[in-house]
Design an enzyme around this catalytic site. Sequence first.
Site, short mmCIF file in Angstrom:
data_model
loop_
_atom_site.label_atom_id
_atom_site.label_comp_id
_atom_site.label_asym_id
_atom_site.label_seq_id
_atom_site.Cartn_x
_atom_site.Cartn_y
_atom_site.Cartn_z
CG ASP A 14 -1.99 -1.08 1.16
OD1 ASP A 14 -2.36 -1.45 0.04
OD2 ASP A 14 -2.42 -1.55 2.23
NE ARG A 38 -2.42 1.49 11.53
CZ ARG A 38 -1.46 0.86 10.88
NH1 ARG A 38 -0.19 1.18 11.10
NH2 ARG A 38 -1.73 -0.09 10.01
CG ASP A 44 -5.23 0.80 10.27
OD1 ASP A 44 -5.49 0.79 11.50
OD2 ASP A 44 -4.64 -0.14 9.70
N1 ARG Z 1 -8.73 -5.34 12.30
C1 ARG Z 1 -7.58 -4.82 12.97
C2 ARG Z 1 -7.77 -3.37 13.31
O1 ARG Z 1 -8.61 -2.73 12.77
C3 ARG Z 1 -6.29 -5.07 12.24
C4 ARG Z 1 -6.03 -4.32 10.99
C5 ARG Z 1 -4.75 -4.77 10.40
N2 ARG Z 1 -4.41 -4.15 9.17
C6 ARG Z 1 -3.95 -4.81 8.09
N3 ARG Z 1 -3.60 -4.12 7.07
N4 ARG Z 1 -3.88 -6.09 8.06
O2 ARG Z 1 -7.10 -2.86 14.16
#
Ligand code: ARG
Length: 390
Positions: A14, A94, A123
């Site tokens: 990404d 984050r 995120d």
């Molecule tokens: N579902 C989890 C969260 O929202 C993990 C996200 C992980 N991101 C990824 N690109 N795999 O915190």
Amino acid sequence: MTEKAILAFSGGLDTSVVVKYLQEKYEMDVVTITVDVGQGDDPKQITAKAKKLGVKKHYNIDAKKEFVTKYIFPSIKANALYQKKYCLATALARPLIAKKVLEIAKKEKVTALAHGCSGKGNDQVRFDITMRAGSNLPIIAPIRDLNLDRTTELKFAKKHGIKIDNVAKKFSIDQNLWGRAIEGGVLEDPYREPPEDAFIWVKTKNLPTKPSYVEIKFEKGIPIAVDGKSKGPVQLIEYLNKKAGAAGIGIVDHIEDRVVGIKSREVYETPAALCLIEAHYDLEKMVHTKHETKFKSTVDDEWSWLVYSGLWEDPLKRDLDAFIDHTQKRVSGTVKLKMYKGSLRVVGRKSRHSLYRHDIATYGKGSTFDQKLARGFVELWGMQSTEANK
Ligand code: ARG
């Protein structure tokens, strides 16, 4: 003047694609920053990747200790498991990454903040909201803004000579000290068991035939020693990830409600988190009154929900922090865990603040609990229920 964007860069699919988009479609200069929260990548390699993509400048920031002490430790105090399962590994990192981005943004006098999040995940919510808490600069998220999907990204990456490793072709991974999140690919069928190659931290085959034990010592809600040895914050988490992972502990597989309303199938490897939260909660129940235990679990749930939902900077989250911190005054002691073929169980606990009284609890001789008092107590306790059922 050329516009300049700062991008939180992991070196993965990404964010690599985003660098190129920012340069070509948005005609911007790009400064990248990698915040080390224990994802285990080599800073030299990331720097080389960033340079190869033509960024103006790249920063590596080691934030492991800050991540553990300011983000993970508060989550242990809150027994934070979103929807009773997810230890918030990504969610906790984050706001810290966003904070570091803002620090460099100032230094570099950038004109925009960029991130590599899609419009489907959590995120974007966490980055946007925590960035907004400290800056008015425009936020650019090419994957979201241009509605890109993974197949398009992979094609674009190939065209631009961006190398993507094999695991990333199968799954979408995000990892740090607190956990490894595995999404996408075959896992998108929620009935299909995750394949072996999804797991790296947790042993799933040929597990030890003898149980192993781990002892965790807490002081005011914070883990300070393991197996009789004092350990620094980062070291302690690393030690537990290794030890519990080797005993087959740490896999979580569940259906999760994302902030944007999507239900997703999430798979995690989080050995240290599972051990620490299990042990911490058990110790709390030994030292807290039943009133504290009951009320705090609502606060804990709310805390986890806020953090999951990107509201790390919300005043309510800070208010809850103050309450939670206050409850940790007596949460000191040691908890013993037993690990055997993937199962985890608390098998002992002790604390100088324990409210457990052997002389009251014992069924043996010498009990100081006057059973005769119980009769009247039970009658009054059930009075209204009895009345209502007449
Ligand atoms: N579902 C989890 C969260 O929202 C993990 C996200 C992980 N991101 C990824 N690109 N795999 O915190």
